[in-house]
Each structure stands twice: as structure tokens, then as C-alpha cells.
Design a protein around this motif. Sequence first.
Motif, PDB file in Angstrom:
ATOM      1  N   LEU A   1      50.781 -15.529 -26.949  1.00 41.03           N
ATOM      2  CA  LEU A   1      50.675 -16.997 -27.002  1.00 41.03           C
ATOM      3  C   LEU A   1      51.320 -17.532 -28.279  1.00 41.03           C
ATOM      4  O   LEU A   1      52.028 -18.546 -28.254  1.00 41.03           O
ATOM      5  CB  LEU A   1      49.207 -17.412 -26.936  1.00 41.03           C
ATOM      6  CG  LEU A   1      48.468 -17.081 -25.629  1.00 41.03           C
ATOM      7  CD1 LEU A   1      46.996 -17.417 -25.752  1.00 41.03           C
ATOM      8  CD2 LEU A   1      49.105 -17.828 -24.459  1.00 41.03           C
ATOM      9  N   THR A   2      51.090 -16.832 -29.386  1.00 44.78           N
ATOM     10  CA  THR A   2      51.696 -17.250 -30.658  1.00 44.78           C
ATOM     11  C   THR A   2      53.212 -17.132 -30.598  1.00 44.78           C
ATOM     12  O   THR A   2      53.934 -18.039 -31.051  1.00 44.78           O
ATOM     13  CB  THR A   2      51.151 -16.379 -31.810  1.00 44.78           C
ATOM     14  OG1 THR A   2      49.726 -16.502 -31.855  1.00 44.78           O
ATOM     15  CG2 THR A   2      51.744 -16.811 -33.140  1.00 44.78           C
ATOM     16  N   LEU A   3      53.708 -16.045 -30.050  1.00 48.60           N
ATOM     17  CA  LEU A   3      55.157 -15.852 -29.936  1.00 48.60           C
ATOM     18  C   LEU A   3      55.802 -16.956 -29.093  1.00 48.60           C
ATOM     19  O   LEU A   3      56.869 -17.473 -29.441  1.00 48.60           O
ATOM     20  CB  LEU A   3      55.449 -14.483 -29.308  1.00 48.60           C
ATOM     21  CG  LEU A   3      55.236 -13.272 -30.214  1.00 48.60           C
ATOM     22  CD1 LEU A   3      55.181 -11.992 -29.391  1.00 48.60           C
ATOM     23  CD2 LEU A   3      56.345 -13.183 -31.263  1.00 48.60           C
ATOM     24  N   ALA A   4      55.150 -17.305 -28.004  1.00 47.39           N
ATOM     25  CA  ALA A   4      55.692 -18.370 -27.158  1.00 47.39           C
ATOM     26  C   ALA A   4      55.709 -19.704 -27.901  1.00 47.39           C
ATOM     27  O   ALA A   4      56.676 -20.468 -27.824  1.00 47.39           O
ATOM     28  CB  ALA A   4      54.883 -18.478 -25.872  1.00 47.39           C
ATOM     29  N   GLN A   5      54.642 -19.979 -28.661  1.00 44.95           N
ATOM     30  CA  GLN A   5      54.572 -21.229 -29.430  1.00 44.95           C
ATOM     31  C   GLN A   5      55.640 -21.273 -30.518  1.00 44.95           C
ATOM     32  O   GLN A   5      56.195 -22.330 -30.827  1.00 44.95           O
ATOM     33  CB  GLN A   5      53.181 -21.385 -30.045  1.00 44.95           C
ATOM     34  CG  GLN A   5      52.086 -21.645 -29.021  1.00 44.95           C
ATOM     35  CD  GLN A   5      50.682 -21.494 -29.606  1.00 44.95           C
ATOM     36  OE1 GLN A   5      50.526 -21.148 -30.781  1.00 44.95           O
ATOM     37  NE2 GLN A   5      49.669 -21.755 -28.797  1.00 44.95           N
ATOM     38  N   GLN A   6      55.963 -20.114 -31.076  1.00 39.79           N
ATOM     39  CA  GLN A   6      56.975 -20.043 -32.132  1.00 39.79           C
ATOM     40  C   GLN A   6      58.392 -20.109 -31.582  1.00 39.79           C
ATOM     41  O   GLN A   6      59.346 -20.216 -32.355  1.00 39.79           O
ATOM     42  CB  GLN A   6      56.797 -18.746 -32.923  1.00 39.79           C
ATOM     43  CG  GLN A   6      55.523 -18.681 -33.750  1.00 39.79           C
ATOM     44  CD  GLN A   6      55.319 -17.304 -34.369  1.00 39.79           C
ATOM     45  OE1 GLN A   6      55.841 -16.294 -33.873  1.00 39.79           O
ATOM     46  NE2 GLN A   6      54.558 -17.246 -35.453  1.00 39.79           N
ATOM     47  N   GLY A   7      58.536 -20.023 -30.275  1.00 38.48           N
ATOM     48  CA  GLY A   7      59.867 -20.049 -29.671  1.00 38.48           C
ATOM     49  C   GLY A   7      60.628 -18.752 -29.845  1.00 38.48           C
ATOM     50  O   GLY A   7      61.865 -18.746 -29.861  1.00 38.48           O
TER      51      GLY A   7
END
Length: 482
Positions: A428-434
Motif C-alpha cells: 500500500l505504501t509503495l503504491a501511494q509513493q508511485g
Amino acid sequence: MSVHYQRHGEVGVISIANPPVNALGQAVRSGLLSALKEGIADQQAKALVVMAEGRTFIAGADIREFGKPPQAPLLPDVITQLEACPKPLIASLHGTALGGGLEVALGCHYRVALAGTRVGLPEVKLGLLPGAGGTQRLPRLVGVENALEIITSGRFVKAAEARDLGIIDAISDAQTPLEAGLAAAQAILTGQRQARITGQLPSPEANPQAIATMREQLETSVPALFSPFRIVEAVDACTKAASLEEGLRRERELFLACMDSPQRAGLIHLFFAARNPHVVPGVDSAQPFAHIALVGEHPLFDTLLKAAQRSELTLTHTPDASTELCLLAPGEDASACPSQAVTVALQLLTANASTSPISLVLSERGPFHELVNHGANAADQQRVALTLKALRANVVVTQCHSVLSTLYHAARQTPDNDAQSAMEQASLTLAQQGACYRESDIDLLAVEALGYPRHLGGPHRQATLPSPSSTHKKTPSEDAHS
């Protein structure tokens, strides 16, 4: 037209033309029935041949129909009509005959294959079982034990083994499927070869020992998977059903149970994720680099050099003025590379983040490495990805942060039983960071390189499911036998 009919002497030929792999889409299914009807009505045709144009026979279902409501005619109905053909019906195979493609061939009365052909029923890899008669017709030809092994593994069977087992009747030395099919038809018409209807063969002898052994193997190797156990049930039903029709009904029930399984959706998700993970969005008409230098030593370089022998790319160990791309082994620097060359640093999964504009994070297992863009031109990243693909190295393209390293460290920093949850939170964090171009890239890397359970579809998919409790919170035993 996807399917057309033409007579050659006293043999009618039903030819499928649905490039690139002659997938069994609705147009092909309906075309097969129309051509079959035409062939049966052709009084001058004494036998019929089913074949496909291009590089392969039917390689399976049409992926464009995945997840959509089925359209008539359904494949089981098509195969039932093929099997009921009143004239000898020969399948002429080449390339691959997979999934529904092999099931079509099993519905024919004789199977001839060109050398190099491979056959198989790989539906288990998508959380399914062969739903068009594969679990009922294959055991009639090869017996229970062989059928169980072939269908639960989903492996491809080479022509010689397929002939020895009885899946195909003959291997032809003809140059084309048309020549092979016509020759087989003539041999049948002159009595040199005998056609037989698979569905009219007696059911295989019950083999409770093989059934029990396969169940034990599955409990040990893939206890959490749903479809392999349904395959065992379907093959077992083949030995117990009073008729082919009864066995087909049971197969259909089990197929639909697999279709409703959350695992099927997860495996289909990964299937699509693996199709083009090397593509950088928004970059058009990029080409691989032609001159590549491999700086230092690494086992991957040996693999690339072997692949280069079958490509038009030039690989050297010494950069020069013509070098367009430098691949740097871990510990090497870019000082030897010409200034105009794009440099890519190979990075071990456990290493610190690279300072190179582009890094290739090496997975310790599985077929995919990660190509991370830390600030280079997107077109350069795409060209590197295409170069590696041309050299038979599969990559997933990402940006900013290494998805693979982030997931790896998240999993390592938690107890083993919490590794999945840690990867889900990190995703989820990776997706939010792009960090990913496609969220499915996170899932692909986690499954292929880090051992996240394949049937769950990946950590990001799990983390974003509306009701995750309905899938992965079951115990493995509950999930396998629900």
C-alpha cells in the motif's frame, strides 16, 4: 472468417485462422460448428480434418473473454457435436494444443501431430480444471494415474510421449498440418488406420490407490490450492459415472466451483500481470540497444551472452566508443563506460539502494528481475527493458524505489507468520509513493520473487480486496477443501 471449410479430393478440411494462437473465442467456436455442418453436408467428403493455420494449433481459451459472461456456443457443446460427427474426424496438430485446444482434439476421432508438437491441459495454473471434457476423455486414453499427473501438473507433453501414452495416434513427418491431416484421412479411408470415438471408449478402471496417492501428494505440496483437488474428484468421477454424459455433468459442476473460487480470480489477476510488465507507460516506438558492454562478472552475464548468440545484439566485456548500454556487475563503477552510454547497475536484493540512474535488482528466485528508474529518462528505461527482454531476461519496470527490496525487507523484519501481512502493508505504501507503474507489478514481483502465495493474487490485491476475510484468512486446510 475465423474458420473456413474447403474440400481436398474426398477429404473436407476445417481450418481455423485466428492469429496469433488460434484461441477459442466465440467466433471460432461458432465457426467450428458452421464448418462442421458444411462438411457433414458435403456428400463428396468421406472424412473431415480439423487443423489450424499459422504457428500453432489451438493454444487455449481467448483471454479477451476472461471474466466476461460466456457466449454460446459453449465449448463443451462444440466438442460434443464434433465427437458426434458421422464421418471420420481427424485432428491435425502442430505447435501446441493446450487447454480447450487439446479438448477439441480429444473430441475428434483420430489425432496426428507434426514433430515438435506439445499438448497439455494447463487450466490448473489459472485455478481451474479442464471444463470441456478433458477430465473425462483423457483418462479413457491414458488411464487414471497418467491423467491425474498431467492435469494436476498442467505440464506440456511432447509429441513422442503423447503418442506413447495414447493421447495422439501418430506423429507425421509431413511439413504442414494440412499434409499430415490429408495423409491420415486417406490412411483411415483405406483401412490402414482406425479412427475411434474417445467418448465411446470404456471408462478407465477405477484406481483408488492412484487417487489416494495424488491426494496425499497435493496435501503435502499445495494444501492451500482449490482446483487440484477438484481435478482429482473429476477424474475419479470418470471411473464411476454410468456414462460419458454423467461424467461430463460432474466435471461441469466442479469446473463451475473452481470458477467461483477466489483463487481463480487471484490467479487470473497474476496471469494478466505477467503479460507486459516490461512496458513503461507513455513511451512509444522504443528500440533495444544494439551494443552492450558487460562490466565485471556475474552469472546473469553468462546467460545474456548465450542469448545474444540468437539475437542481433552485440555484447562485449570491454566498453568502447560504440557502446550504448553498460551493465555493471555489483561492485563495479561506471568510470570505464563512455559518457553517452546508459549505465545500469546490477543490485543484489539484500544490498543498499543503488546510486545509478537505473538499477537492475536481481531476484534470488523466479523468472523476473526488477528494473528501477531512479531518475533517468523514461525512454532509456524502456530501451533497457527491451534489450533485456531480447536477451531472454524478464523484467518488471518500476520507478523511484525498488518494490522488490522494499517488500523483501518488510517481510524479513517480521516473524515468518506475519510476512504476508507485512508485504501487504508495504504494498500500500509503495503504491501511494508511485513506485509502480501498475499496482499489479507489485503482486507479480511478490509472488514470483519472494514466494507470496500465488493463489492469493499478490499482496496489493489482497490488501485492497473489499472483504479479505473471505479469502486468505481461512486456514490452508479449510481453503483446500471448501
